[in-house]
Enzyme design. Structure first.
Site, PDB file in Angstrom:
ATOM      1  N   ASN A   1       2.874   7.122   3.167  1.00 14.99           N
ATOM      2  CA  ASN A   1       2.000   6.353   3.291  1.00 14.99           C
ATOM      3  C   ASN A   1       2.391   5.187   4.317  1.00 14.99           C
ATOM      4  O   ASN A   1       3.711   5.017   4.446  1.00 14.99           O
ATOM      5  CB  ASN A   1       0.950   5.894   2.238  1.00 14.99           C
ATOM      6  N   LYS A   2       1.500   4.205   4.528  1.00 13.50           N
ATOM      7  CA  LYS A   2       1.868   3.089   5.685  1.00 13.50           C
ATOM      8  C   LYS A   2       3.195   2.321   4.994  1.00 13.50           C
ATOM      9  O   LYS A   2       3.264   2.248   3.661  1.00 13.50           O
ATOM     10  CB  LYS A   2       0.859   2.200   5.532  1.00 13.50           C
TER      11      LYS A   2
ATOM     12  N   ASP B   1      -0.485   9.955   4.126  1.00 11.77           N
ATOM     13  CA  ASP B   1      -0.603  10.692   5.258  1.00 11.77           C
ATOM     14  C   ASP B   1       0.226  11.980   5.054  1.00 11.77           C
ATOM     15  O   ASP B   1      -0.148  12.803   5.915  1.00 11.77           O
ATOM     16  CB  ASP B   1       0.367   9.808   6.383  1.00 11.77           C
TER      17      ASP B   1
ATOM     18  N   ARG C   1       1.973  12.511  16.882  1.00 12.33           N
ATOM     19  CA  ARG C   1       2.668  11.621  15.891  1.00 12.33           C
ATOM     20  C   ARG C   1       2.892  12.527  14.660  1.00 12.33           C
ATOM     21  O   ARG C   1       2.457  13.421  14.423  1.00 12.33           O
ATOM     22  CB  ARG C   1       1.637  10.607  15.322  1.00 12.33           C
TER      23      ARG C   1
ATOM     24  N   ARG D   1      -6.650   6.618  14.275  1.00 13.19           N
ATOM     25  CA  ARG D   1      -5.488   6.594  13.362  1.00 13.19           C
ATOM     26  C   ARG D   1      -6.206   6.958  12.327  1.00 13.19           C
ATOM     27  O   ARG D   1      -7.430   6.655  11.730  1.00 13.19           O
ATOM     28  CB  ARG D   1      -4.909   5.222  13.410  1.00 13.19           C
ATOM     29  N   GLY D   2      -5.145   7.103  10.943  1.00  8.01           N
ATOM     30  CA  GLY D   2      -5.485   7.382   9.679  1.00  8.01           C
ATOM     31  C   GLY D   2      -5.604   8.989   9.623  1.00  8.01           C
ATOM     32  O   GLY D   2      -6.046   9.671  10.690  1.00  8.01           O
ATOM     33  N   ALA D   3      -4.854   9.478   8.535  1.00  4.84           N
ATOM     34  CA  ALA D   3      -4.660  10.924   8.623  1.00  4.84           C
ATOM     35  C   ALA D   3      -5.612  11.990   8.854  1.00  4.84           C
ATOM     36  O   ALA D   3      -5.695  12.633   9.751  1.00  4.84           O
ATOM     37  CB  ALA D   3      -3.777  11.268   7.526  1.00  4.84           C
TER      38      ALA D   3
HETATM   39  O1  MRU Z   1      -0.368   4.490  11.226  1.00  6.81           O
HETATM   40  P1  MRU Z   1      -1.728   4.597  10.655  1.00  6.81           P
HETATM   41  O2  MRU Z   1      -2.887   3.609  10.859  1.00  6.81           O
HETATM   42  O3  MRU Z   1      -2.415   5.875  11.260  1.00  6.81           O
HETATM   43  O4  MRU Z   1      -1.594   4.772   9.234  1.00  6.81           O
HETATM   44  C1  MRU Z   1      -2.735   5.103   8.441  1.00  6.81           C
HETATM   45  C2  MRU Z   1      -2.243   5.217   6.765  1.00  6.81           C
HETATM   46  O5  MRU Z   1      -1.043   4.838   6.572  1.00  6.81           O
HETATM   47  C3  MRU Z   1      -3.479   5.485   5.889  1.00  6.81           C
HETATM   48  O6  MRU Z   1      -3.255   4.858   4.574  1.00  6.81           O
HETATM   49  C4  MRU Z   1      -3.398   6.973   5.756  1.00  6.81           C
HETATM   50  O7  MRU Z   1      -3.258   7.688   7.012  1.00  6.81           O
HETATM   51  C5  MRU Z   1      -4.539   7.422   4.888  1.00  6.81           C
HETATM   52  S1  MRU Z   1      -6.133   7.278   5.745  1.00  6.81           S
HETATM   53  C6  MRU Z   1      -6.940   7.961   4.836  1.00  6.81           C
END
Ligand code: MRU
Length: 385
Positions: free
Chosen positions: A272-273, A262, A108, A68-70
């Site tokens: 973002n989250k 993201d 996603r 996970r994470g962009a």
């Molecule tokens: O749902 P996730 O864990 O994939 O969400 C991740 C985030 O919101 C991060 O802050 C974002 O992807 C940046 S990662 C460098």
């Protein structure tokens, strides 16, 4: 080594490998001829390495948030395109790869790195090449994108470090108090992270910092992943419930907010989250700089108004109604809501550009507006800009 049932596919898993041995979050195991990554669903309680050998396994790794994470989602998608190509049946190569790309894109919706990686991979395939040449091209592309993300994180770290240095100068050796939300760390990228990159480099050069880590309900990426990363690196931090940041800001206990993204639009609106927007509001209300660290692979050059144009993922209710935790040495799930409680589980929100002090990119820090972004990325300027 054991087999783990993930959805209807089984992925090879081997336990408790000390992943700190491997500074990277994803890699290609040439001996086994497949991709390996860390199963982030079990961190920090178990270090499980997952083997990914097919398009479907790559897609499940994304949907189930094994990765996970962009930026990491983007690199996994690039490997997914390569794995799809090497298992390609006998149809028309390009259209089969297009289908594979659409299948990955549907995993996603919010992190734009996913579509970026698929589209860039597809743009490399040429009808002039043999299938083998195209397969090799897709492998090289995945490795290249991984290296680009590593380089981007390093540059983001260096530019972000200057922001921390300038605050530290005014603090007479007192730690710079940084608040962050979710995990935009090395676990969300390949190495170093985005929001965490300046923190790692500040620590490396001996600048005292302390990080307020939002737990980041409902999946607790802050409490489980960011806290674990900072702990492993020896960086002072404190985990806080998500609703605490505003109070800390009012009491001058936060000097700077750094979060990841993201998907960021050309106008500077940042997805973002979920919960990030509320931190931006509190920071603006208390005059605290609010920075977003992101590689250019997370900028959506086609979108402008984030609130109306960025697709926001909604995830399974169980992520909210159930909580995971360690009991003895096993991870267990507990119900924390009354049985029939209706739940809404939005994964992301959008912070409008007006609340963003600046974007920390691999080419430097800029204001969150179209002109400033295009100044850093002039090649992205289209004829009508
Ligand atoms: O749902 P996730 O864990 O994939 O969400 C991740 C985030 O919101 C991060 O802050 C974002 O992807 C940046 S990662 C460098």
């Amino acid at each position: 080594m054991s087999k783990a049932k993930i959805g209807y596919l089984s992925l090879m898993v081997y336990n408790n490998v000390h992943i700190m041995g491997n500074p990277q979050t994803i890699w290609f195991n040439h001996a086994k001829n497949l991709v390996e990554t860390v199963d982030q669903r079990y961190l920090p309680f178990q270090n499980l390495i997952i083997e990914i050998g097919t398009l479907n396994e790559a897609r499940i790794a994304i949907t189930e948030m094994i990765v996970r994470g962009a930026p990491l989602i983007g690199v996994t998608a690039a490997y997914g395109m390569y794995l799809a190509s090497r298992n390609y049946s006998a149809g028309e190569f390009h259209s089969e790869m297009k289908q594979a790309g659409d299948w990955l894109k549907s995993s996603r919706p919010t992190a734009v790195n996913l579509a970026f990686a698929v589209d860039e991979a597809l743009s490399l395939i040429s009808g002039q090449n043999t299938v083998q040449e195209n397969i090799q091209l897709l492998f090289d592309y995945a490795e290249n994108l991984k290296q680009r993300e590593i380089d981007f994180s390093r540059k983001i770290g260096e530019f972000g470090l200057e922001l921390i240095k300038s605050i530290s100068k005014k603090k007479n050796g007192e730690p710079v108090q940084i608040l962050t939300h979710c995990n935009a760390g090395r676990l969300a990228c390949v190495e170093l992270g985005t929001a965490t990159a300046p923190m790692y480099l500040a620590h490396e050069v001996g600048i005292p910092i302390h990080v307020w880590v939002d737990e980041t309900r409902p999946r607790n990426q802050g409490a489980r992943l960011t806290a674990w990363e900072l702990d492993e690196a020896g960086i002072p931090y404190t985990v806080i419930p998500d609703n605490t940041g505003g109070h800390l800001m009012q009491h001058h206990m936060v000097d700077l907010v750094i979060v990841g993204s993201d998907r960021t639009t050309l106008k500077g609106d940042v997805a973002n989250k979920i919960g990030t927007y509320l931190k931006a509001l509190a920071a603006a209300d208390n005059g605290i700089p609010f920075y977003v660290a992101l590689p250019s692979t997370t900028i959506d050059w086609k979108l402008s108004d984030g609130l109306s144009e960025i697709p926001i993922e909604q995830r399974d209710e169980r992520e909210v109604s159930m909580m995971e935790g360690l009991l003895g040495n096993k991870v267990h799930e507990f119900r924390i809501l009354p049985e029939k409680s209706p739940v809404a589980n939005y994964g992301f929100d959008v912070t409008p550009a007006r609340l963003v002090t600046g974007l920390i990119t691999e080419r430097g820090v800029c204001k969150a507006d179209k002109e400033s972004i295009l100044k850093l990325f002039p090649e992205k300027r289209s004829d009508n800009d």
